[in-house]
Design an enzyme around this catalytic site. Structure first.
Site, PDB file in Angstrom:
ATOM      1  N   ARG A  78      21.103  -3.334  -4.871  1.00  0.00           N
ATOM      2  CA  ARG A  78      20.341  -5.124  -4.416  1.00  0.00           C
ATOM      3  C   ARG A  78      21.136  -6.116  -4.532  1.00  0.00           C
ATOM      4  NH1 ARG A  78      15.399  -3.032  -7.864  1.00  0.00           N
ATOM      5  NH2 ARG A  78      14.023  -2.328  -6.338  1.00  0.00           N
ATOM      6  N   LYS A 112       5.868  11.262 -10.756  1.00  0.00           N
ATOM      7  CA  LYS A 112       4.040  11.366 -11.980  1.00  0.00           C
ATOM      8  C   LYS A 112       3.525  11.629 -10.523  1.00  0.00           C
ATOM      9  CE  LYS A 112       5.303   8.011 -15.453  1.00  0.00           C
ATOM     10  NZ  LYS A 112       6.234   7.659 -14.837  1.00  0.00           N
ATOM     11  N   GLY A 117      14.290   4.552  -5.556  1.00  0.00           N
ATOM     12  CA  GLY A 117      15.511   3.715  -6.810  1.00  0.00           C
ATOM     13  C   GLY A 117      16.145   5.245  -7.130  1.00  0.00           C
ATOM     14  N   GLY A 131       8.956   0.723  -6.194  1.00  0.00           N
ATOM     15  CA  GLY A 131       7.116   0.192  -6.018  1.00  0.00           C
ATOM     16  C   GLY A 131       6.990   0.070  -4.433  1.00  0.00           C
TER      17      GLY A 131
HETATM   18  N1  LIG Z   1      10.514  19.038 -12.083  1.00  0.00           N
HETATM   19  C1  LIG Z   1      10.303  18.396 -13.247  1.00  0.00           C
HETATM   20  N2  LIG Z   1      10.381  18.090 -14.077  1.00  0.00           N
HETATM   21  C2  LIG Z   1      10.064  17.651 -14.532  1.00  0.00           C
HETATM   22  N3  LIG Z   1      11.297  15.118 -14.179  1.00  0.00           N
HETATM   23  C3  LIG Z   1      10.868  15.521 -12.903  1.00  0.00           C
HETATM   24  C4  LIG Z   1      11.112  17.211 -12.150  1.00  0.00           C
HETATM   25  N4  LIG Z   1      11.276  16.739 -10.900  1.00  0.00           N
HETATM   26  C5  LIG Z   1      12.584  15.092 -10.745  1.00  0.00           C
HETATM   27  N5  LIG Z   1      11.777  14.501 -12.339  1.00  0.00           N
HETATM   28  C6  LIG Z   1      11.704  13.524 -12.055  1.00  0.00           C
HETATM   29  O1  LIG Z   1      11.780  12.834 -11.689  1.00  0.00           O
HETATM   30  C7  LIG Z   1      12.397  11.103 -12.047  1.00  0.00           C
HETATM   31  C8  LIG Z   1      11.836  10.372 -10.813  1.00  0.00           C
HETATM   32  O2  LIG Z   1      10.126  10.310 -10.573  1.00  0.00           O
HETATM   33  P1  LIG Z   1       9.446   9.042  -9.624  1.00  0.00           P
HETATM   34  O3  LIG Z   1       8.341   9.288 -10.070  1.00  0.00           O
HETATM   35  O4  LIG Z   1       9.938   7.955 -11.018  1.00  0.00           O
HETATM   36  O5  LIG Z   1      11.307   9.117  -8.046  1.00  0.00           O
HETATM   37  P2  LIG Z   1      11.111   7.944  -7.411  1.00  0.00           P
HETATM   38  O6  LIG Z   1      10.168   7.467  -6.411  1.00  0.00           O
HETATM   39  O7  LIG Z   1      12.144   8.220  -7.088  1.00  0.00           O
HETATM   40  O8  LIG Z   1      11.449   6.868  -8.180  1.00  0.00           O
HETATM   41  P3  LIG Z   1      11.417   5.100  -8.069  1.00  0.00           P
HETATM   42  O9  LIG Z   1       9.793   4.908  -9.772  1.00  0.00           O
HETATM   43  O10 LIG Z   1      12.130   4.731  -8.615  1.00  0.00           O
HETATM   44  O11 LIG Z   1      10.439   4.572  -7.511  1.00  0.00           O
HETATM   45  C9  LIG Z   1      13.402  11.408 -12.112  1.00  0.00           C
HETATM   46  O12 LIG Z   1      13.896  11.030 -13.369  1.00  0.00           O
HETATM   47  C10 LIG Z   1      13.610  13.245 -12.285  1.00  0.00           C
HETATM   48  O13 LIG Z   1      13.741  13.325 -13.002  1.00  0.00           O
HETATM   49  O1  LIG Z   2      12.942  -2.439  -9.596  1.00  0.00           O
HETATM   50  C1  LIG Z   2      11.820  -2.951  -8.461  1.00  0.00           C
HETATM   51  O2  LIG Z   2      10.607  -2.093  -8.246  1.00  0.00           O
HETATM   52  C2  LIG Z   2      11.381  -4.227  -8.714  1.00  0.00           C
HETATM   53  O3  LIG Z   2      12.659  -5.037  -9.117  1.00  0.00           O
HETATM   54  C3  LIG Z   2       9.622  -4.471  -9.162  1.00  0.00           C
HETATM   55  O4  LIG Z   2      10.697  -4.005 -10.354  1.00  0.00           O
HETATM   56  P1  LIG Z   2       9.125  -4.342 -11.943  1.00  0.00           P
HETATM   57  O5  LIG Z   2       8.190  -2.745 -11.058  1.00  0.00           O
HETATM   58  O6  LIG Z   2       9.521  -4.183 -12.875  1.00  0.00           O
HETATM   59  O7  LIG Z   2       8.403  -4.860 -10.710  1.00  0.00           O
END
Ligand SMILES: Nc1ncnc2c1ncn2[C@@H]1O[C@H](COP(=O)(O)OP(=O)(O)OP(=O)(O)O)[C@@H](O)[C@H]1O
Ligand SMILES: O=C(O)[C@H](O)COP(=O)(O)O
Length: 394
Positions: free
Chosen positions: A36, A197, A351, A374
């Site tokens: 970043r 999630k 991320g 997000g």
């Molecule tokens: N089958 C599974 N069971 C449990 N956890 C899992 C499984 N598959 C993936 N994960 C977990 O999901 C997490 C990522 O989920 P998240 O929904 O936060 O993803 P993202 O959208 O890439 O992240 P961000 O929040 O940065 O946007 C990872 O830490 C991973 O280990």
């Molecule tokens: O890491 C992120 O997705 C942004 O920096 C926003 O952070 P926040 O979810 O703590 O608002």
């Protein structure tokens, strides 16, 4: 883009309050991923070259309106100094008389990093007084913090009402790439949604169903879909109250003629660890004491095929628990397929997916890695990003 950008204004000699997203991972006081910071360099460099007095503001972590020593921006300012190859000053506050004094002494082209804006309770409340206090520091506002553009905070939204407000170069690029991908996609257009999630991904799955040719579901959220198809999922991650919704998504996909892909086999484990016992099972035979932690080999092959036959792929969320090497193969297979598909435009959002691509050393093979987690999700859902809406129209 219908918003003014850095290219539309003259910043020579001006004090520029530039909101960046320096919310980077830290360990033991050191920045562990500087993506970043690097991504903000073009804007900072542009401001320096044009002779602006560059005042950088960012949040780091979630200190909830209090000073948290580990969340000061000193280490970030030091990394920035190395990357820019020029001296960068750091203030211990984000507004007020002391900061004004420092800014008064700045020369054209100087760079100052303010303290973490989330040390102040007014930041996340988008307090009007705090927004004004930020605005008093500058003549112009530049928002380059795409990663925080979905937050209506004092330094991302409020301040824009008090100063001429334009988008930075990173903000412009992110909005352009994601906007073009979604509004006029090359086809076949495939979205891959993984991660943990369902709750957080409902909005994006729903809106992607209106746009894509192929939808691939993977990772922890698959199990809610597997359950919706009438199978037991053992100890796997399950959001019981979203099973009906998952069912409705599959029906909607059919109605819309969207090809819907979810795992046909998974890697199950008897423990959430690298040394767990594992086996590959079909999704209709998940043992009751085991949990699914990765996509199985047949699933990986199907997903890789879909990817290679796509012209545009948007990927958000890993296909398994990639942080543990034992369960990284599904995520790796998707990353490798994207790397090999040289005719496919690949957009990585979120991320964790970005971290996975880095981990497999494939980052330079992706067409665009978004700095927004997000923010990129909300953008893909078609939501307005307050940090963008507040900027001046063209
Ligand atoms: N089958 C599974 N069971 C449990 N956890 C899992 C499984 N598959 C993936 N994960 C977990 O999901 C997490 C990522 O989920 P998240 O929904 O936060 O993803 P993202 O959208 O890439 O992240 P961000 O929040 O940065 O946007 C990872 O830490 C991973 O280990
Ligand atoms: O890491 C992120 O997705 C942004 O920096 C926003 O952070 P926040 O979810 O703590 O608002």
């Amino acid at each position: 883009m219908n918003k003014q950008t850095l290219k539309d204004i003259d910043v020579k000699g001006k004090r520029v309050f530039c909101r960046v997203d320096f919310n980077v991972p830290m360990k033991d006081g050191k920045v562990t991923d500087e993506t970043r910071i690097r991504a903000a360099i073009p804007t900072i460099q542009h401001l320096v070259e044009q002779g602006a007095k560059v005042i950088l503001a960012s949040h780091l972590g979630r200190p909830k309106g209090q000073v948290v020593e580990e969340l000061r921006l000193n280490a970030v300012a030091e990394r920035l100094q190395d990357l820019l190859g020029k001296s960068v000053a750091k203030a211990d506050e984000a507004y007020g008389e002391n900061v004004k004094q420092i800014i008064n002494n700045m020369n054209e082209g100087d760079v100052l990093v303010l303290e973490n804006v989330r040390f102040y309770p007014g930041e996340e409340k988008n307090d009007a007084e705090l927004a004004k206090a930020f605005a008093e520091l500058a003549d112009v506002y530049v928002n380059d913090a795409f990663g925080a553009a979905h937050r209506a905070h004092a330094s991302t939204e409020g301040i824009a009402h008090h100063l001429p407000a334009v988008a930075g170069l990173l903000m412009e690029k992110e909005l352009d790439v994601l906007g073009k991908a979604l509004s006029n996609p090359d086809r076949p257009f495939t979205a891959i949604v993984g991660g943990a999630k369902v709750k957080d991904k409902i909005g994006v799955i729903e809106s992607l169903l209106e746009k894509v040719d192929n939808l691939i579901i993977g990772g922890g959220l698959s199990y809610t879909f597997i359950k919706a198809n009438g199978h037991e999922v053992g100890k796997s991650l399950l959001e019981e109250d979203k099973v009906d919704l998952a069912k409705s998504f599959m029906e909607k996909a059919k109605e819309k003629g969207v090809n819907f892909y979810m795992p046909v086999d998974v890697v199950v484990a008897d423990d959430f660890s690298n040394d767990a016992n594992t086996q590959v099972v079909s999704v209709d035979s998940i043992p009751s004491d085991w949990e699914g932690l990765d996509a199985g080999p047949k699933t990986r092959e199907i997903y890789a095929d879909v990817i290679k036959n796509s012209k545009l792929v948007i990927w958000n969320g890993p296909m398994g628990v990639f942080e543990l090497d034992t369960f990284a193969n599904g995520t790796k297979a998707v990353a490798e397929a994207l790397a090999e598909a040289t005719d496919t435009y690949s957009v990585i959002g979120g991320g964790d997916s970005a971290a996975a691509v880095e981990k497999f050393n494939l980052a330079d093979k992706m067409s665009h890695i978004s700095t927004g987690g997000g923010a990129s999700l909300e953008f893909m859902e078609g939501k307005q990003l307050p940090g963008v809406t507040a900027l001046n129209d063209k």
